[in-house]
Design a protein around this motif. Sequence first.
Motif, short mmCIF file in Angstrom:
data_model
loop_
_atom_site.label_atom_id
_atom_site.label_comp_id
_atom_site.label_asym_id
_atom_site.label_seq_id
_atom_site.Cartn_x
_atom_site.Cartn_y
_atom_site.Cartn_z
N ASP A 14 0.80 -1.22 0.00
CA ASP A 14 0.00 0.00 0.00
C ASP A 14 0.84 1.28 0.00
OD1 ASP A 14 -2.39 1.39 -0.11
OD2 ASP A 14 -2.53 1.55 2.07
N ASN A 15 2.06 1.21 -0.46
CA ASN A 15 2.93 2.37 -0.50
C ASN A 15 3.48 2.48 -1.92
OD1 ASN A 15 5.40 3.90 -0.44
ND2 ASN A 15 5.38 3.73 1.79
N ARG A 16 3.05 3.48 -2.67
CA ARG A 16 3.45 3.60 -4.07
C ARG A 16 4.96 3.74 -4.23
NH1 ARG A 16 -0.50 5.72 -8.30
NH2 ARG A 16 -2.51 5.21 -7.40
N PHE A 17 5.59 4.47 -3.34
CA PHE A 17 7.04 4.64 -3.43
C PHE A 17 7.74 3.29 -3.29
CE2 PHE A 17 11.20 5.56 -1.48
CZ PHE A 17 11.75 6.32 -2.50
N LEU A 18 7.34 2.50 -2.31
CA LEU A 18 7.91 1.18 -2.11
C LEU A 18 7.60 0.28 -3.30
CD1 LEU A 18 9.35 -0.93 -0.40
CD2 LEU A 18 7.17 -1.39 0.74
N LEU A 19 6.41 0.39 -3.83
CA LEU A 19 6.01 -0.41 -4.99
C LEU A 19 6.94 -0.14 -6.17
CD1 LEU A 19 3.89 -2.33 -6.15
CD2 LEU A 19 2.52 -0.33 -6.71
N VAL A 20 7.23 1.12 -6.43
CA VAL A 20 8.14 1.49 -7.52
C VAL A 20 9.54 0.94 -7.25
CG1 VAL A 20 9.30 3.44 -8.65
CG2 VAL A 20 6.84 3.52 -8.23
N GLN A 21 10.01 1.06 -6.02
CA GLN A 21 11.33 0.54 -5.67
C GLN A 21 11.41 -0.97 -5.90
OE1 GLN A 21 11.89 1.87 -1.60
NE2 GLN A 21 13.45 3.30 -2.31
N MET A 22 10.35 -1.69 -5.50
CA MET A 22 10.33 -3.14 -5.68
C MET A 22 10.35 -3.52 -7.16
SD MET A 22 7.55 -4.16 -2.73
CE MET A 22 7.35 -5.83 -3.31
N ALA A 23 9.58 -2.81 -7.97
CA ALA A 23 9.52 -3.10 -9.40
C ALA A 23 10.87 -2.81 -10.06
CB ALA A 23 8.42 -2.29 -10.06
N ILE A 24 11.50 -1.70 -9.71
CA ILE A 24 12.81 -1.35 -10.27
C ILE A 24 13.85 -2.40 -9.90
CG2 ILE A 24 14.73 0.28 -10.11
CD1 ILE A 24 12.59 2.50 -9.87
N LYS A 25 13.85 -2.82 -8.65
CA LYS A 25 14.80 -3.83 -8.20
C LYS A 25 14.60 -5.13 -8.97
CE LYS A 25 16.42 -6.24 -4.08
NZ LYS A 25 16.29 -6.37 -2.63
#
Length: 79
Positions: A14-25
């Motif tokens: 539920d955190n868009r910033f974390l979601l983006v970080q996970m996808a990039i990784k």
Amino acid sequence: MARITVEDCQERVDNRFLLVQMAIKRVRQYREGYEALVDTRNKEVVTALREIAAGKIMPEDMSLYTPLPEGQEAPRSEG
């Protein structure tokens, strides 16, 4: 064709910033030779989002993760 959306992923994280970080990784991992955890013919970023929505990729801080309710299936990974 099934579509993956950010909202599908936010049901898990539920955190868009974390979601983006996970996808990039995860995209970086594909480029290093890691195999996808879901069957798909999509681009790397879409595959990463499908994995997150399916609950195959989880954040390091599990307090930010919402598991799938029992009996509920993850979004279909077609395409």
